[in-house]
Design a protein around this motif. Structure first.
Motif, PDB file in Angstrom:
ATOM      1  N   ASN A  56     -10.058  12.784  -6.798  1.00  0.00           N
ATOM      2  CA  ASN A  56     -11.189  12.018  -7.334  1.00  0.00           C
ATOM      3  C   ASN A  56     -10.875  11.116  -8.527  1.00  0.00           C
ATOM      4  OD1 ASN A  56     -10.965  14.087  -9.148  1.00  0.00           O
ATOM      5  ND2 ASN A  56     -12.760  15.190  -8.413  1.00  0.00           N
ATOM      6  N   SER A  57      -9.615  11.048  -8.935  1.00  0.00           N
ATOM      7  CA  SER A  57      -9.221  10.029  -9.926  1.00  0.00           C
ATOM      8  C   SER A  57      -7.697   9.920  -9.968  1.00  0.00           C
ATOM      9  CB  SER A  57      -9.744  10.376 -11.327  1.00  0.00           C
ATOM     10  OG  SER A  57      -8.998  11.439 -11.882  1.00  0.00           O
ATOM     11  N   GLY A  58      -7.227   8.857 -10.578  1.00  0.00           N
ATOM     12  CA  GLY A  58      -5.788   8.699 -10.775  1.00  0.00           C
ATOM     13  C   GLY A  58      -5.258   9.759 -11.730  1.00  0.00           C
ATOM     14  N   THR A  59      -6.078  10.110 -12.702  1.00  0.00           N
ATOM     15  CA  THR A  59      -5.687  11.143 -13.665  1.00  0.00           C
ATOM     16  C   THR A  59      -5.529  12.489 -12.965  1.00  0.00           C
ATOM     17  OG1 THR A  59      -6.982   9.930 -15.289  1.00  0.00           O
ATOM     18  CG2 THR A  59      -6.306  12.154 -15.896  1.00  0.00           C
ATOM     19  N   ALA A  60      -6.461  12.799 -12.067  1.00  0.00           N
ATOM     20  CA  ALA A  60      -6.361  14.045 -11.293  1.00  0.00           C
ATOM     21  C   ALA A  60      -5.077  14.044 -10.466  1.00  0.00           C
ATOM     22  CB  ALA A  60      -7.583  14.203 -10.390  1.00  0.00           C
ATOM     23  N   LEU A 120       4.294   2.194 -23.518  1.00  0.00           N
ATOM     24  CA  LEU A 120       3.185   1.314 -23.158  1.00  0.00           C
ATOM     25  C   LEU A 120       2.613   1.746 -21.824  1.00  0.00           C
ATOM     26  CD1 LEU A 120       3.877  -2.514 -23.691  1.00  0.00           C
ATOM     27  CD2 LEU A 120       2.421  -0.991 -25.030  1.00  0.00           C
ATOM     28  N   THR A 121       1.448   2.359 -21.866  1.00  0.00           N
ATOM     29  CA  THR A 121       0.776   2.758 -20.633  1.00  0.00           C
ATOM     30  C   THR A 121      -0.654   3.101 -20.969  1.00  0.00           C
ATOM     31  OG1 THR A 121       0.787   4.285 -18.729  1.00  0.00           O
ATOM     32  CG2 THR A 121       1.442   5.207 -20.853  1.00  0.00           C
ATOM     33  N   PHE A 122      -1.469   3.313 -19.951  1.00  0.00           N
ATOM     34  CA  PHE A 122      -2.796   3.850 -20.166  1.00  0.00           C
ATOM     35  C   PHE A 122      -2.626   5.337 -20.507  1.00  0.00           C
ATOM     36  CE2 PHE A 122      -6.812   5.663 -18.455  1.00  0.00           C
ATOM     37  CZ  PHE A 122      -7.673   5.026 -19.333  1.00  0.00           C
ATOM     38  N   PRO A 161       7.825   7.040 -14.611  1.00  0.00           N
ATOM     39  CA  PRO A 161       7.822   5.596 -14.804  1.00  0.00           C
ATOM     40  C   PRO A 161       6.456   5.037 -14.386  1.00  0.00           C
ATOM     41  CG  PRO A 161       9.343   6.253 -13.027  1.00  0.00           C
ATOM     42  CD  PRO A 161       8.546   7.452 -13.397  1.00  0.00           C
ATOM     43  N   VAL A 162       5.957   4.089 -15.154  1.00  0.00           N
ATOM     44  CA  VAL A 162       4.673   3.447 -14.848  1.00  0.00           C
ATOM     45  C   VAL A 162       4.957   1.993 -14.486  1.00  0.00           C
ATOM     46  CG1 VAL A 162       2.405   2.805 -15.769  1.00  0.00           C
ATOM     47  CG2 VAL A 162       3.504   4.927 -16.530  1.00  0.00           C
ATOM     48  N   HIS A 163       4.515   1.556 -13.337  1.00  0.00           N
ATOM     49  CA  HIS A 163       4.705   0.153 -12.935  1.00  0.00           C
ATOM     50  C   HIS A 163       3.595  -0.655 -13.598  1.00  0.00           C
ATOM     51  CE1 HIS A 163       7.565   1.845 -10.130  1.00  0.00           C
ATOM     52  NE2 HIS A 163       6.618   2.531  -9.526  1.00  0.00           N
ATOM     53  N   GLU A 185       6.097   8.800  -9.921  1.00  0.00           N
ATOM     54  CA  GLU A 185       5.731   7.413 -10.227  1.00  0.00           C
ATOM     55  C   GLU A 185       4.247   7.323 -10.547  1.00  0.00           C
ATOM     56  OE1 GLU A 185       7.751   6.078  -6.273  1.00  0.00           O
ATOM     57  OE2 GLU A 185       7.183   4.262  -7.362  1.00  0.00           O
ATOM     58  N   ASP A 186       3.912   6.639 -11.627  1.00  0.00           N
ATOM     59  CA  ASP A 186       2.514   6.313 -11.900  1.00  0.00           C
ATOM     60  C   ASP A 186       2.288   4.892 -11.391  1.00  0.00           C
ATOM     61  OD1 ASP A 186       0.058   5.551 -12.893  1.00  0.00           O
ATOM     62  OD2 ASP A 186       0.321   6.531 -14.836  1.00  0.00           O
ATOM     63  N   CYS A 187       1.695   4.824 -10.185  1.00  0.00           N
ATOM     64  CA  CYS A 187       1.484   3.540  -9.506  1.00  0.00           C
ATOM     65  C   CYS A 187       0.037   3.079  -9.647  1.00  0.00           C
ATOM     66  CB  CYS A 187       1.811   3.664  -8.023  1.00  0.00           C
ATOM     67  SG  CYS A 187       3.444   4.288  -7.640  1.00  0.00           S
ATOM     68  N   ALA A 188      -0.672   3.588 -10.650  1.00  0.00           N
ATOM     69  CA  ALA A 188      -2.111   3.324 -10.775  1.00  0.00           C
ATOM     70  C   ALA A 188      -2.443   1.833 -10.847  1.00  0.00           C
ATOM     71  CB  ALA A 188      -2.654   4.027 -12.016  1.00  0.00           C
ATOM     72  N   GLU A 189      -1.441   1.016 -11.235  1.00  0.00           N
ATOM     73  CA  GLU A 189      -1.704  -0.415 -11.408  1.00  0.00           C
ATOM     74  C   GLU A 189      -0.917  -1.260 -10.409  1.00  0.00           C
ATOM     75  OE1 GLU A 189      -0.773  -1.139 -15.545  1.00  0.00           O
ATOM     76  OE2 GLU A 189      -2.240   0.341 -16.224  1.00  0.00           O
ATOM     77  N   ALA A 190      -0.300  -0.622  -9.415  1.00  0.00           N
ATOM     78  CA  ALA A 190       0.709  -1.354  -8.641  1.00  0.00           C
ATOM     79  C   ALA A 190       0.636  -1.172  -7.128  1.00  0.00           C
ATOM     80  CB  ALA A 190       2.100  -0.963  -9.146  1.00  0.00           C
ATOM     81  N   PHE A 225      -1.655   7.183  -7.503  1.00  0.00           N
ATOM     82  CA  PHE A 225      -2.402   5.921  -7.548  1.00  0.00           C
ATOM     83  C   PHE A 225      -3.825   6.196  -8.022  1.00  0.00           C
ATOM     84  CE2 PHE A 225       0.972   5.144  -4.556  1.00  0.00           C
ATOM     85  CZ  PHE A 225       1.269   3.793  -4.627  1.00  0.00           C
ATOM     86  N   SER A 226      -4.447   5.170  -8.600  1.00  0.00           N
ATOM     87  CA  SER A 226      -5.856   5.252  -8.999  1.00  0.00           C
ATOM     88  C   SER A 226      -6.659   4.225  -8.203  1.00  0.00           C
ATOM     89  CB  SER A 226      -5.982   4.947 -10.496  1.00  0.00           C
ATOM     90  OG  SER A 226      -7.328   4.620 -10.824  1.00  0.00           O
ATOM     91  N   PHE A 227      -7.903   4.581  -7.908  1.00  0.00           N
ATOM     92  CA  PHE A 227      -8.804   3.636  -7.243  1.00  0.00           C
ATOM     93  C   PHE A 227     -10.047   3.392  -8.088  1.00  0.00           C
ATOM     94  CE2 PHE A 227      -6.490   5.960  -3.856  1.00  0.00           C
ATOM     95  CZ  PHE A 227      -5.675   4.919  -3.456  1.00  0.00           C
ATOM     96  N   ASN A 256     -11.499  -1.166 -11.480  1.00  0.00           N
ATOM     97  CA  ASN A 256     -10.754  -2.388 -11.825  1.00  0.00           C
ATOM     98  C   ASN A 256      -9.343  -2.422 -11.232  1.00  0.00           C
ATOM     99  OD1 ASN A 256      -9.222  -0.683 -13.401  1.00  0.00           O
ATOM    100  ND2 ASN A 256      -9.808  -1.574 -15.367  1.00  0.00           N
ATOM    101  N   LYS A 257      -8.998  -1.455 -10.396  1.00  0.00           N
ATOM    102  CA  LYS A 257      -7.629  -1.421  -9.855  1.00  0.00           C
ATOM    103  C   LYS A 257      -7.484  -2.381  -8.673  1.00  0.00           C
ATOM    104  CE  LYS A 257      -6.727   1.384 -13.041  1.00  0.00           C
ATOM    105  NZ  LYS A 257      -5.895   2.436 -13.538  1.00  0.00           N
ATOM    106  N   VAL A 258      -6.263  -2.511  -8.149  1.00  0.00           N
ATOM    107  CA  VAL A 258      -5.995  -3.482  -7.076  1.00  0.00           C
ATOM    108  C   VAL A 258      -6.951  -3.261  -5.906  1.00  0.00           C
ATOM    109  CG1 VAL A 258      -4.271  -4.344  -5.442  1.00  0.00           C
ATOM    110  CG2 VAL A 258      -3.569  -3.701  -7.760  1.00  0.00           C
TER     111      VAL A 258
HETATM  112  C1  LIG Z   1      -5.954   3.628 -14.467  1.00  0.00           C
HETATM  113  C2  LIG Z   1      -4.733   4.350 -14.807  1.00  0.00           C
HETATM  114  C3  LIG Z   1      -4.656   5.746 -14.720  1.00  0.00           C
HETATM  115  C4  LIG Z   1      -5.839   6.639 -14.528  1.00  0.00           C
HETATM  116  O1  LIG Z   1      -6.582   6.439 -13.393  1.00  0.00           O
HETATM  117  P1  LIG Z   1      -8.098   6.955 -13.348  1.00  0.00           P
HETATM  118  O2  LIG Z   1      -8.436   6.776 -11.897  1.00  0.00           O
HETATM  119  O3  LIG Z   1      -8.901   6.078 -14.236  1.00  0.00           O
HETATM  120  O4  LIG Z   1      -8.121   8.375 -13.755  1.00  0.00           O
HETATM  121  C5  LIG Z   1      -3.426   6.338 -14.938  1.00  0.00           C
HETATM  122  N1  LIG Z   1      -2.342   5.622 -15.255  1.00  0.00           N
HETATM  123  C6  LIG Z   1      -2.387   4.284 -15.381  1.00  0.00           C
HETATM  124  C7  LIG Z   1      -1.136   3.547 -15.724  1.00  0.00           C
HETATM  125  C8  LIG Z   1      -3.589   3.604 -15.174  1.00  0.00           C
HETATM  126  O5  LIG Z   1      -3.639   2.281 -15.326  1.00  0.00           O
END
Ligand SMILES: *Cc1c(COP(=O)(O)O)cnc(C)c1O
Length: 372
Positions: free
Chosen positions: A58-62, A84-86, A130-132, A156-161, A180-182, A185-187
């Protein structure tokens, strides 16, 4: 006088099949976390990442938290994250009681810099994340070989990629797992949501168990582990499926936007994002840095100047270790700090057209002239 149109940084485009698929959920009653869209979304998204398994959450954080949990990362363990990351990247490590170690970024791609990475590895290092950043793939050859040499898994933290590629290979397929996150504001978005992808069948099974309270799949109400409710709903997955149908179009537009800004901002001495041939960035949010003489105050002034002209913009993420919850963490941020201070994120949503971009670049030029 006609009021100027407001230009947001980001805005979801849900004008495809979202409504049809949501109606289908409501008409069939499958509105919670069981339903055909959940399975379809997991299968289709995993395929985009060239991965056998996709575990929706239910989230990218989860997704990040679940990934670290199934690696059994806990107190006394260290996990390397970029400066540098969220914040969610580091928070997921802290949720497990482990210690994030902060890696500086490279000024080329703003991502985790392989140059200083090896020095951060200790016998306690249990993962590298690594965060893209902003949709631009990390140097996965260099990061991957360091991780392999030390036998440390990559998450990999692909939340933005979503859809980005490194040497022709999709992000999400480099690590032991990828998240990945959805978020809106994501892709692509599912409202809120996330997914873990992996090639490991055991990790797949354990993540499925843990996202659903740790409840045994054969024996109802029997709990094998203390789990979470991290499930994605069929409603979210329905939106996700509709978004996935248009992902290539969204990415093509973002890459077009990047080209437009590059032209429009020519000659201003700003540090514009690079686009080397070996990577395909998706330029999630178009982000650049103001010239070296500009201070953080000047950057914030530009943000206000644009806001007065009804143009939305954002500062770049703050350096993790500059913020109170992360101040005690070890690591480096010498490259990251000036990029963070001088960085600005400009509008990149799907409806953004050449007139909007001309207005934005015109306003930025006006500000440069004024401050000269
Ligand atoms: C958005 C984001 C997250 C978290 O995703 P959520 O769906 O908001 O929990 C994690 N890492 C990065 C790099 C993000 O940009």
């Amino acid at each position: 006088m006609k009021k100027l149109e407001f230009i947001p940084v980001s805005q979801p485009d849900v004008t495809g099949n979202e409504r049809n698929y949501l109606n289908e959920c409501i008409e069939t009653g499958w509105v919670s976390s069981v339903g055909s869209f959940v399975t379809r979304f997991e299968e289709q998204f995993a395929k985009v990442c060239a991965c056998p398994y996709g575990i929706s959450v239910n989230s990218g954080t989860a997704a990040l938290h679940l990934a670290l949990r199934v690696l059994d990362i806990g107190p006394d363990d260290e996990v390397i994250v970029p400066a540098l990351t969220f914040a969610a990247t580091a928070n997921s490590v802290l949720y497990q009681g482990a210690t994030p170690i902060v890696a500086d970024c490279s000024t080329h791609d703003w991502n985790m810099d392989p140059a200083g990475l090896e020095d951060l590895i200790t016998p306690k290092t249990r993962a590298i994340i690594p965060v893209h950043l902003y949709g631009t793939p990390c140097d996965m050859d260099a990061i991957g070989s360091i991780a392999a040499r030390h036998g440390i898994p990559i998450v990999e933290d692909c939340a933005e990629a979503h859809g980005a590629q490194y040497k022709g290979q999709p992000v999400g397929s480099f690590g032991t797992m990828a998240c990945f996150s959805f978020y809106g504001n994501k892709v692509i978005t599912s409202g809120e949501g996330g997914i873990c992808v992996t090639g490991d069948p055991e990790l797949n099974q354990r993540m499925r168990l843990l996202r659903d309270h740790g409840m045994n799949k054969q024996r109802r109400y029997w709990h094998d582990e203390v789990g979470y409710n991290y499930r994605m709903t069929n409603l979210q997955a329905a939106v996700g499926c509709a978004q996935l149908e248009r992902m290539d179009e969204f990415i093509a537009h973002k890459r077009w936007v990047k080209g437009q800004y590059q032209q429009g901002l020519q000659g201003l001495n700003c540090l514009l994002p690079e686009d080397p041939p070996e990577t395909k960035s998706v330029f999630w949010l178009y982000t650049m840095a103001l010239p070296e003489h500009c201070t953080e105050q000047a950057r914030d002034e530009l943000i206000r100047f644009l806001a007065e002209r009804r143009i939305d913009s954002r500062p770049v993420f703050y350096v993790l270790t500059d913020m109170p919850p992360y101040q005690h963490l070890q690591g480096h941020a010498d490259n990251a700090r000036p990029l963070s201070a001088r960085g600005i994120t400009l509008p990149s949503f799907n409806g953004l057209n050449e007139h909007h971009i001309a207005r934005i670049c015109g306003a930025i030029r006006e500000w440069f002239k004024k401050t000269e």
